[in-house]
Write an enzyme that holds these catalytic residues in place. Structure first.
Site, PDB file in Angstrom:
ATOM      1  N   GLU A   1       0.712  -1.379   0.230  1.00 49.09           N
ATOM      2  CA  GLU A   1       0.132   0.069  -0.215  1.00 49.09           C
ATOM      3  C   GLU A   1       0.832   1.317   0.027  1.00 49.09           C
ATOM      4  OE1 GLU A   1      -3.953  -1.726   2.000  1.00 49.09           O
ATOM      5  OE2 GLU A   1      -2.457  -1.040   3.230  1.00 49.09           O
TER       6      GLU A   1
ATOM      7  N   CYS B   1       3.693   8.551   1.209  1.00 49.94           N
ATOM      8  CA  CYS B   1       4.346   7.522   2.101  1.00 49.94           C
ATOM      9  C   CYS B   1       4.332   6.126   1.362  1.00 49.94           C
ATOM     10  CB  CYS B   1       3.105   7.295   3.405  1.00 49.94           C
ATOM     11  SG  CYS B   1       3.708   6.010   4.474  1.00 49.94           S
TER      12      CYS B   1
ATOM     13  N   CYS C   1       6.810  -7.382   6.844  1.00 47.05           N
ATOM     14  CA  CYS C   1       8.068  -7.032   7.450  1.00 47.05           C
ATOM     15  C   CYS C   1       8.415  -7.957   8.585  1.00 47.05           C
ATOM     16  CB  CYS C   1       7.743  -5.359   8.290  1.00 47.05           C
ATOM     17  SG  CYS C   1       9.014  -4.954   9.034  1.00 47.05           S
TER      18      CYS C   1
ATOM     19  N   CYS D   1       7.011  -5.824  15.443  1.00 45.37           N
ATOM     20  CA  CYS D   1       6.389  -4.906  16.188  1.00 45.37           C
ATOM     21  C   CYS D   1       5.177  -5.132  16.746  1.00 45.37           C
ATOM     22  CB  CYS D   1       6.739  -3.559  16.006  1.00 45.37           C
ATOM     23  SG  CYS D   1       8.432  -2.938  15.341  1.00 45.37           S
TER      24      CYS D   1
ATOM     25  N   CYS E   1       2.064  -2.898  15.289  1.00 45.58           N
ATOM     26  CA  CYS E   1       2.022  -2.637  13.882  1.00 45.58           C
ATOM     27  C   CYS E   1       1.469  -3.803  13.070  1.00 45.58           C
ATOM     28  CB  CYS E   1       3.276  -2.433  13.278  1.00 45.58           C
ATOM     29  SG  CYS E   1       3.766  -2.118  11.741  1.00 45.58           S
TER      30      CYS E   1
ATOM     31  N   GLY F   1       7.023  -2.055   5.794  1.00 44.99           N
ATOM     32  CA  GLY F   1       8.358  -2.603   5.754  1.00 44.99           C
ATOM     33  C   GLY F   1       9.427  -1.979   6.315  1.00 44.99           C
ATOM     34  N   GLU F   2      10.600  -2.234   6.443  1.00 45.70           N
ATOM     35  CA  GLU F   2      11.863  -1.818   7.138  1.00 45.70           C
ATOM     36  C   GLU F   2      12.634  -1.323   6.010  1.00 45.70           C
ATOM     37  OE1 GLU F   2      12.767  -0.325   9.828  1.00 45.70           O
ATOM     38  OE2 GLU F   2      14.842  -0.277   8.948  1.00 45.70           O
TER      39      GLU F   2
ATOM     40  N   SER G   1      12.307   6.379   7.868  1.00 47.03           N
ATOM     41  CA  SER G   1      12.017   5.750   9.151  1.00 47.03           C
ATOM     42  C   SER G   1      12.589   4.419   9.417  1.00 47.03           C
ATOM     43  CB  SER G   1      10.574   5.854   9.454  1.00 47.03           C
ATOM     44  OG  SER G   1      10.236   5.251  10.920  1.00 47.03           O
TER      45      SER G   1
ATOM     46  N   LEU H   1      11.507   4.737  18.208  1.00 42.10           N
ATOM     47  CA  LEU H   1      12.087   4.737  19.628  1.00 42.10           C
ATOM     48  C   LEU H   1      10.942   3.830  20.693  1.00 42.10           C
ATOM     49  CD1 LEU H   1      14.724   5.138  20.636  1.00 42.10           C
ATOM     50  CD2 LEU H   1      13.620   7.402  21.941  1.00 42.10           C
ATOM     51  N   HIS H   2       9.802   4.555  20.857  1.00 46.11           N
ATOM     52  CA  HIS H   2       8.850   3.790  21.485  1.00 46.11           C
ATOM     53  C   HIS H   2       8.696   3.477  22.877  1.00 46.11           C
ATOM     54  CE1 HIS H   2       7.326   4.227  17.299  1.00 46.11           C
ATOM     55  NE2 HIS H   2       7.717   3.214  17.025  1.00 46.11           N
TER      56      HIS H   2
ATOM     57  N   ASN I   1      -2.575   4.059  16.132  1.00 39.53           N
ATOM     58  CA  ASN I   1      -3.760   3.897  15.309  1.00 39.53           C
ATOM     59  C   ASN I   1      -3.995   2.382  15.637  1.00 39.53           C
ATOM     60  OD1 ASN I   1      -3.704   6.230  13.966  1.00 39.53           O
ATOM     61  ND2 ASN I   1      -1.754   5.748  12.974  1.00 39.53           N
TER      62      ASN I   1
ATOM     63  N   CYS J   1      -0.083   5.524   9.726  1.00 45.94           N
ATOM     64  CA  CYS J   1       1.045   4.877  10.030  1.00 45.94           C
ATOM     65  C   CYS J   1       0.705   3.386  10.882  1.00 45.94           C
ATOM     66  CB  CYS J   1       1.812   5.687  11.269  1.00 45.94           C
ATOM     67  SG  CYS J   1       3.086   6.650  10.461  1.00 45.94           S
TER      68      CYS J   1
HETATM   69  N1  SAH Z   1       9.839   0.084   9.546  1.00 45.39           N
HETATM   70  C1  SAH Z   1       9.928   1.255   9.653  1.00 45.39           C
HETATM   71  C2  SAH Z   1       9.358   2.424   8.830  1.00 45.39           C
HETATM   72  C3  SAH Z   1       7.524   2.019   8.593  1.00 45.39           C
HETATM   73  S1  SAH Z   1       6.595   2.086  10.091  1.00 45.39           S
HETATM   74  C4  SAH Z   1       9.713   1.797  11.235  1.00 45.39           C
HETATM   75  O1  SAH Z   1       9.224   1.042  11.914  1.00 45.39           O
HETATM   76  O2  SAH Z   1      10.130   2.865  11.698  1.00 45.39           O
HETATM   77  C5  SAH Z   1       6.506   3.995  10.371  1.00 45.39           C
HETATM   78  C6  SAH Z   1       6.177   4.456  11.584  1.00 45.39           C
HETATM   79  O3  SAH Z   1       4.711   3.826  12.133  1.00 45.39           O
HETATM   80  C7  SAH Z   1       7.149   3.949  12.610  1.00 45.39           C
HETATM   81  O4  SAH Z   1       7.461   4.846  13.720  1.00 45.39           O
HETATM   82  C8  SAH Z   1       6.170   2.756  13.337  1.00 45.39           C
HETATM   83  O5  SAH Z   1       6.795   2.341  14.796  1.00 45.39           O
HETATM   84  C9  SAH Z   1       4.834   3.474  13.650  1.00 45.39           C
HETATM   85  N2  SAH Z   1       3.617   2.621  13.631  1.00 45.39           N
HETATM   86  C10 SAH Z   1       3.579   1.331  13.397  1.00 45.39           C
HETATM   87  N3  SAH Z   1       2.295   0.925  13.788  1.00 45.39           N
HETATM   88  C11 SAH Z   1       1.954   2.006  14.380  1.00 45.39           C
HETATM   89  C12 SAH Z   1       0.509   1.882  14.578  1.00 45.39           C
HETATM   90  N4  SAH Z   1      -0.391   1.038  14.613  1.00 45.39           N
HETATM   91  N5  SAH Z   1       0.098   3.227  14.839  1.00 45.39           N
HETATM   92  C13 SAH Z   1       0.846   4.425  14.964  1.00 45.39           C
HETATM   93  N6  SAH Z   1       1.935   4.228  14.558  1.00 45.39           N
HETATM   94  C14 SAH Z   1       2.444   3.035  14.115  1.00 45.39           C
HETATM   95 FE1  SF4 Z   2       7.956  -2.856  13.045  1.00 48.91          FE
HETATM   96 FE2  SF4 Z   2       8.142  -0.618  11.108  1.00 48.91          FE
HETATM   97 FE3  SF4 Z   2       8.247  -3.386  10.509  1.00 48.91          FE
HETATM   98 FE4  SF4 Z   2       5.879  -2.344  11.614  1.00 48.91          FE
HETATM   99  S1  SF4 Z   2       6.832  -1.738   9.598  1.00 48.91           S
HETATM  100  S2  SF4 Z   2       6.849  -4.160  11.981  1.00 48.91           S
HETATM  101  S3  SF4 Z   2       6.671  -0.716  12.872  1.00 48.91           S
HETATM  102  S4  SF4 Z   2       9.805  -2.339  11.599  1.00 48.91           S
END
Ligand code: SAH
Ligand code: SF4
Length: 374
Positions: free
Chosen positions: A95, A108, A115, A119, A122, A177-178, A209, A233-234, A315, A358
Site C-alpha cells: 500500500e 508514504c 515486514c 513490532c 504494527c 516494511g523496514e 524511518s 523509539l517507542h 492507530n 501509520c
Molecule cells: N519500519 C519502519 C518504517 C515503517 S513504520 C519503522 O518501523 O520505523 C512507520 C512508523 O509508524 C514507525 O515509527 C512505526 O513504529 C509506526 N507505527 C507502526 N504501527 C503503528 C500504529 N499502529 N499506529 C501508529 N504508528 C505506528
Molecule cells: Fe516494526 Fe516498522 Fe516493521 Fe511495522 S513496519 S513491524 S513498525 S519495523
C-alpha cells in the site's frame, strides 16, 4: 516459454542507455525515455510521442514500463488522502498513501511487502516478511502519487479556497516494511527519485524511518545525499522496548542512541525520534521523564539538541490488547518533554478511517492471512 522482460522502472539512466545500445539505438533515446518516465510521468510507451513508432512498439512488446498493478484506490479527507493497493508480480500486495495539502503533497511509500521485525503494535508486522520490493517497485509508488497529485490539482484546483498542491513535495519511507532491511534496493530508489535529470526531488524532501537497525543508520551517515532520518523509539527502557519491538534485543537502546549520536555528529542533521503512545504501556509522565533523561544524557555538551520527538497516537489495529492513549495523556506526555526543553510535536494523522495511517498498512488480501497469525 515466457521470457522475463526488462522493467524500465528498475533502470538507472545508464542502464537504460545500455538497453538502448543493445537495441542499436543511440544514447539520446534513453534520455528521452527517462524524461518521459520521470518528468512527464508517462506510463505507456504509446504516449512517448517523441520516439519513433518502431521504438514505441518495441518497448511495448520487449520491455515493461512498470510492475505494480493498481488493485484498489480508497479516498478520505475530501479526496485529499488517497490510499492505493498495488499487486506485485507474485502474490503479495503493498500500500501507498498520498496526502495532499494546499502547500505540499507527501507520499508514504512501502519498501517491503510485509515486514520481518514483528513490532507488536504494527499491522504490517503481523504479516511477517513476504518479500523485498525492487527499486523500481519503490520508485513506481512515487510516480503513481505524482500522477495522482497532478490529476487532483487539475480536477479540483479551481473550486477550492486553497488550491491543492500540484506536485509531490515530500517522500517518506514509512509505509510497509523496514527500509534498512532492504537497503540496497531502497537506496537505489532514493537516488533515482533524487536524480536532477529525472524526478528531481531534493534529498531534504525525503525521510526514512527505521525500527532501529544500527548498521543501516551507520551506513546512511556515510551517504552523500542528505535525506532525513527518523528513528522509532517507542520506549524509554530496554525491557519495555524489547517487549514492544523484538529488534531491541539485537540493537538495544544504548547502541541505537550511540549510532544516532554518531550520525548527528557526522552529518549535523536533525534526527526525529518517533514515539507511538500506547495507553498504560509507555505513556505515563514518569516514562516521559525517563525518555527526557535518556535523550538529554545523549546530547553533546553545550550544543543545541539536534533532534526532536514526534509523538504518534497509536492507530488501532485488530487482534491486539493494546489501546490508544487518551488525548489528555498524550498532551501530558508532551508537556513533560517540553518542560525538559526537548522539542516535541504530536503527529496529526490522516486517513485513519480508510486504514491509511501509520502502522495500519496491511493490504486487504493479506489481512485474512494475517488474522490467522495474530
Ligand atoms: N519500519 C519502519 C518504517 C515503517 S513504520 C519503522 O518501523 O520505523 C512507520 C512508523 O509508524 C514507525 O515509527 C512505526 O513504529 C509506526 N507505527 C507502526 N504501527 C503503528 C500504529 N499502529 N499506529 C501508529 N504508528 C505506528
Ligand atoms: Fe516494526 Fe516498522 Fe516493521 Fe511495522 S513496519 S513491524 S513498525 S519495523
Amino acid at each position: 516459454m515466457t521470457k522475463t522482460l526488462p522493467v524500465l522502472s528498475n533502470a538507472t539512466l545508464s542502464e537504460l542507455t545500455e538497453l538502448m545500445h543493445s537495441w542499436d539505438q543511440p544514447a539520446f533515446r534513453a534520455r528521452q525515455i527517462y524524461r518521459q518516465l520521470y518528468v512527464n510521468l508517462v506510463d505507456d510507451p504509446d504516449a512517448m510521442t517523441d520516439l519513433p513508432l518502431a521504438l514505441r512498439q518495441r518497448l511495448a512488446t520487449e520491455a515493461r514500463i512498470d510492475s505494480l498493478r493498481l488493485e484498489r484506490l480508497q479516498t478520505a479527507d475530501d479526496g485529499m488522502t488517497r490510499k492505493a493497493l498495488f499487486a506485485l508480480p507474485g502474490n503479495a500486495v503493498v500500500e501507498t498513501v498520498l496526502m495532499i495539502y494546499p502547500d505540499r503533497a507527501t507520499v508514504c511509500i512501502s519498501t517491503q511487502a510485509g515486514c520481518a521485525m514483528g513490532c507488536v503494535f504494527c499491522a504490517t508486522g503481523k504479516l511477517g516478511l513476504l518479500r523485498n520490493l525492487s527499486s523500481g517497485e519503490i520508485v513506481e509508488q512515487a510516480l503513481w502519487a505524482a500522477r495522482e497529485v497532478r490529476k487532483v490539482a487539475a480536477e479540483q484546483g479551481g473550486g477550492r479556497e486553497a488550491a491543492p498542491a500540484h506536485q509531490i513535495t515530500n517522500v517518506v519511507f514509512m509505509g510497509m516494511g523496514e527500509p534498512f532491511a532492504n537497503y540496497d534496493r531502497w537506496w537505489a530508489a532514493v537516488e533515482r527519485l533524487h536524480d536532477p535529470q529525472g524526478f528531481n526531488l531534493g534529498a531534504r524532501h525525503m525521510t526514512v524511518s527505521t525500527v532501529g537497525l544500527v548498521p543501516g543508520i551507520r551506513r546512511l551517515a556515510q551517504e552523500q545525499l542528505p535525506i532525513n532520518l527518523a528513528v522509532s523509539l517507542h520506549a524509554p527502557d530496554d525491557a519495555l522496548r524489547s517487549a514492544l519491538m523484538p529488534v531491541n534485543r539485537r540493537y538495544p537502546l544504548a547502541e541505537l542512541l550511540a549510532a544516532t549520536r554518531d550520525y548527528i555528529a557526522r552529518t549535523r542533521r536533525r534526527v526525529s525520534f518517533e514515539y507511538v503512545l500506547l495507553q498504560g504501556r509507555n505513556d505515563s509522565p514518569e516514562q516521559a521523564q525517563q525518555l527526557a533523561a535518556l535523550l538529554r544524557q545523549d546530547a553533546p555538551a553545550r550544543q543545541p539538541l539536534l533532534y526532536h520527538v514526534n509523538l504518534i497516537p497509536w492507530n488501532p489495529i485488530p487482534g491486539t490488547p493494546l489501546g490508544r492513549s487518551e488525548r489528555k495523556r498524550v498532551l501530558a506526555f508532551q508537556q513533560v518533554l517540553q518542560d525538559q526543553h526537548i522539542p516535541c510535536t504530536v503527529r496529526v494523522e490522516r486517513g485513519v478511517e480508510i486504514a491509511a495511517a501509520c502502522g495500519q498498512l496491511i493490504g486487504s488480501h493479506q489481512r485474512e492471512h494475517a488474522h490467522v497469525r495474530v
